[in-house]
Enzyme design. Structure first.
Site, PDB file in Angstrom:
ATOM      1  N   GLU A  71      -6.416 -10.518  -1.267  1.00 28.83           N
ATOM      2  CA  GLU A  71      -7.191 -10.260  -0.035  1.00 28.83           C
ATOM      3  C   GLU A  71      -8.683 -10.180  -0.358  1.00 28.83           C
ATOM      4  O   GLU A  71      -9.386  -9.272   0.085  1.00 28.83           O
ATOM      5  CB  GLU A  71      -6.724  -8.958   0.630  1.00 28.83           C
ATOM      6  CG  GLU A  71      -5.231  -8.926   0.940  1.00 28.83           C
ATOM      7  CD  GLU A  71      -4.791  -7.714   1.749  1.00 28.83           C
ATOM      8  OE1 GLU A  71      -5.647  -6.996   2.290  1.00 28.83           O
ATOM      9  OE2 GLU A  71      -3.569  -7.486   1.827  1.00 28.83           O
ATOM     10  N   GLU A 111       0.808  -1.230   0.000  1.00 29.69           N
ATOM     11  CA  GLU A 111       0.000   0.000   0.000  1.00 29.69           C
ATOM     12  C   GLU A 111       0.840   1.278   0.000  1.00 29.69           C
ATOM     13  O   GLU A 111       0.625   2.176   0.814  1.00 29.69           O
ATOM     14  CB  GLU A 111      -0.977  -0.037   1.185  1.00 29.69           C
ATOM     15  CG  GLU A 111      -1.883  -1.254   1.109  1.00 29.69           C
ATOM     16  CD  GLU A 111      -2.749  -1.474   2.346  1.00 29.69           C
ATOM     17  OE1 GLU A 111      -2.766  -0.614   3.238  1.00 29.69           O
ATOM     18  OE2 GLU A 111      -3.413  -2.529   2.421  1.00 29.69           O
TER      19      GLU A 111
HETATM   20  O1  9MR Z   1      -7.366  -8.112   8.573  1.00 28.77           O
HETATM   21  C1  9MR Z   1      -6.446  -7.289   9.263  1.00 28.77           C
HETATM   22  C2  9MR Z   1      -7.067  -6.808  10.562  1.00 28.77           C
HETATM   23  O2  9MR Z   1      -7.207  -7.898  11.454  1.00 28.77           O
HETATM   24  C3  9MR Z   1      -6.198  -5.734  11.191  1.00 28.77           C
HETATM   25  O3  9MR Z   1      -6.851  -5.212  12.322  1.00 28.77           O
HETATM   26  C4  9MR Z   1      -5.932  -4.657  10.162  1.00 28.77           C
HETATM   27  C5  9MR Z   1      -5.091  -3.556  10.802  1.00 28.77           C
HETATM   28  O4  9MR Z   1      -4.377  -2.794   9.922  1.00 28.77           O
HETATM   29  O5  9MR Z   1      -5.291  -5.209   9.040  1.00 28.77           O
HETATM   30  C6  9MR Z   1      -6.113  -6.097   8.355  1.00 28.77           C
HETATM   31  O6  9MR Z   1      -5.507  -6.593   7.170  1.00 28.77           O
HETATM   32  C7  9MR Z   1      -5.187  -5.613   6.181  1.00 28.77           C
HETATM   33  C8  9MR Z   1      -3.994  -6.116   5.414  1.00 28.77           C
HETATM   34  O7  9MR Z   1      -2.945  -6.399   6.298  1.00 28.77           O
HETATM   35  C9  9MR Z   1      -3.556  -5.129   4.352  1.00 28.77           C
HETATM   36  N1  9MR Z   1      -4.639  -4.763   3.484  1.00 28.77           N
HETATM   37  C10 9MR Z   1      -5.866  -4.360   4.131  1.00 28.77           C
HETATM   38  C11 9MR Z   1      -6.301  -5.416   5.137  1.00 28.77           C
HETATM   39  C12 9MR Z   1      -7.630  -5.067   5.755  1.00 28.77           C
HETATM   40  O8  9MR Z   1      -7.498  -3.910   6.511  1.00 28.77           O
END
Ligand code: 9MR
Length: 375
Positions: free
Chosen positions: A265, A160
């Site tokens: 994802e 990102e």
């Molecule tokens: O699914 C993840 C969630 O449990 C966390 O709280 C969150 C915090 O940043 O991150 C989520 O996963 C993310 C991923 O690492 C990167 N792309 C977006 C995802 C959804 O937020």
């Protein structure tokens, strides 16, 4: 390492799940249905790979041939303090993947979120110098990638890094190091494990401005000989956005750069006021009107979700071989991050398995559109 050809021949393999072994119709599996096209993966939480959620473990083992760690390999977990690494959960994730012969992903190495403040500061809480931050990044990547060398097959190296308009996000990485931080991260990861696949991973790349920025970034990296092997399209999508034409065009464009493309994802948000983005900083006020299905999904929406999933997988399958993996961001609706983002405490239905671990109509739809293979 897995090799996938685009042969759409061989018989549709069916597996019996524990839950259905007594019924007359065996439950097909996603990984077998798409065998020869792409791997099908899921992001796992700690309860799943430490054996505390046996019901979900059965689904994971039956359905998926690739796994990603939802949180346990992020910087704040594995490297909470300057001289302290904590691999206890990450080791369990890797053991789980090995025991089940899964293609394992490392998520992620360099991101602006879930990274402690100290990473960007000197001893006086002032911004660290470029030299110090580069050395910290190198040390982190060498330690983490090096520990799982030859075991974790692909890494989300930079996550990102782009704004919605396609420019580089003003993250502390960019501000302190400069725009070559991306290239450095890939080079350090390659040094640490020359065999590992290395990816750039982002959301909303179907939107034209952001896609253009990502294509420019990836082609510049390729032109400089930076060891990037693939691009991850996160695909946190809604029922109607982005269109499958946009997704199709995005896959094609990255394919032209000779990069592997992965859907990394995937989930489909069915609730109102969920923008097509995954910006973790977004947070909206709670309102019962924005949580319309607390007691179950109406049939019409269930069917719309199934159709959306069918359309998505038809689109991905048109790129068998170029798309090497499709990973869901979670296993069942119960654990999805979408229940808490961008509004906390909602009841969302973004995945193929319901809160009881039962396959939804969307599961059948995904199986049905799998490329048919001759016996
Ligand atoms: O699914 C993840 C969630 O449990 C966390 O709280 C969150 C915090 O940043 O991150 C989520 O996963 C993310 C991923 O690492 C990167 N792309 C977006 C995802 C959804 O937020």
């Amino acid at each position: 390492m897995h090799r996938y050809s685009c042969l759409v021949v061989a018989s549709l393999a069916l597996v019996l799940s524990d839950t259905q072994s007594q019924s007359s119709s065996p439950q097909p599996s996603l990984k077998d249905a798409y065998q020869g096209c792409f791997m099908v993966g899921a992001a796992l939480n700690a309860a799943q790979f430490t054996g505390q959620d046996q019901a979900e473990d059965a689904i994971i083992k039956a359905q998926f041939n690739s796994v990603s760690p939802e949180n346990v390999l992020k910087w704040e977990i594995v490297h909470p303090r300057p001289n302290e690494f904590n691999f206890s959960l990450a080791d369990k994730y890797v053991e789980f993947g090995e025991q089940n012969h899964m293609f394992m992903i490392g998520h992620n190495l360099v991101w602006h979120s879930q990274v402690p403040k100290w990473v960007f500061e000197d001893n006086n809480a002032q911004p660290a110098s470029r030299k110090v931050l580069l050395e910290r990044m190198r040390h982190h990547i060498h330690t983490v990638v090096g520990r799982y060398k030859g075991r974790i097959s692909g890494w989300d190296v930079v996550n990102e890094a782009l704004n919605d308009d396609g420019t580089l996000r003003q993250s502390p990485w960019l501000k302190i190091i400069g725009d070559d931080y991306i290239e450095k991260a890939f080079r350090y990861a390659h040094e640490a494990d020359p065999q590992a696949q290395l990816y750039y991973n982002d959301y909303s790349l179907e939107n034209e401005a952001k896609r253009k920025g990502a294509l420019a970034l990836a082609s510049t990296l390729k032109a400089k000989g930076v060891p990037i092997t693939g691009v991850g399209l996160q695909d946190h999508v809604n029922l109607d956005s982005p269109t499958t034409d946009q997704i199709d065009a995005t896959i094609t464009e990255f394919g032209k750069l000779s990069l592997k493309v992965m859907i990394t994802e995937l989930d489909v948000d069915v609730l109102p006021s969920s923008p097509h983005t995954a910006d973790v900083s977004l947070s909206l006020a709670s309102d019962p009107k924005l949580n319309p299905y607390p007691d179950g999904l109406p049939d019409a929406v269930q069917q719309a979700l199934a159709k959306r999933y069918a359309d998505l997988f038809r689109t991905y399958s048109e790129h068998c071989g170029l798309v090497t993996r499709v990973t869901f961001w979670g296993v069942t609706d119960k654990d999805s991050w979408k229940n808490d983002w961008p509004i906390r405490g909602r009841t969302n239905y973004p995945l193929l398995f319901d809160r009881n671990g039962q396959p939804k109509p969307a599961f059948d739809a995904v199986i049905q559109v799998a490329p048919k293979r001759a016996p």
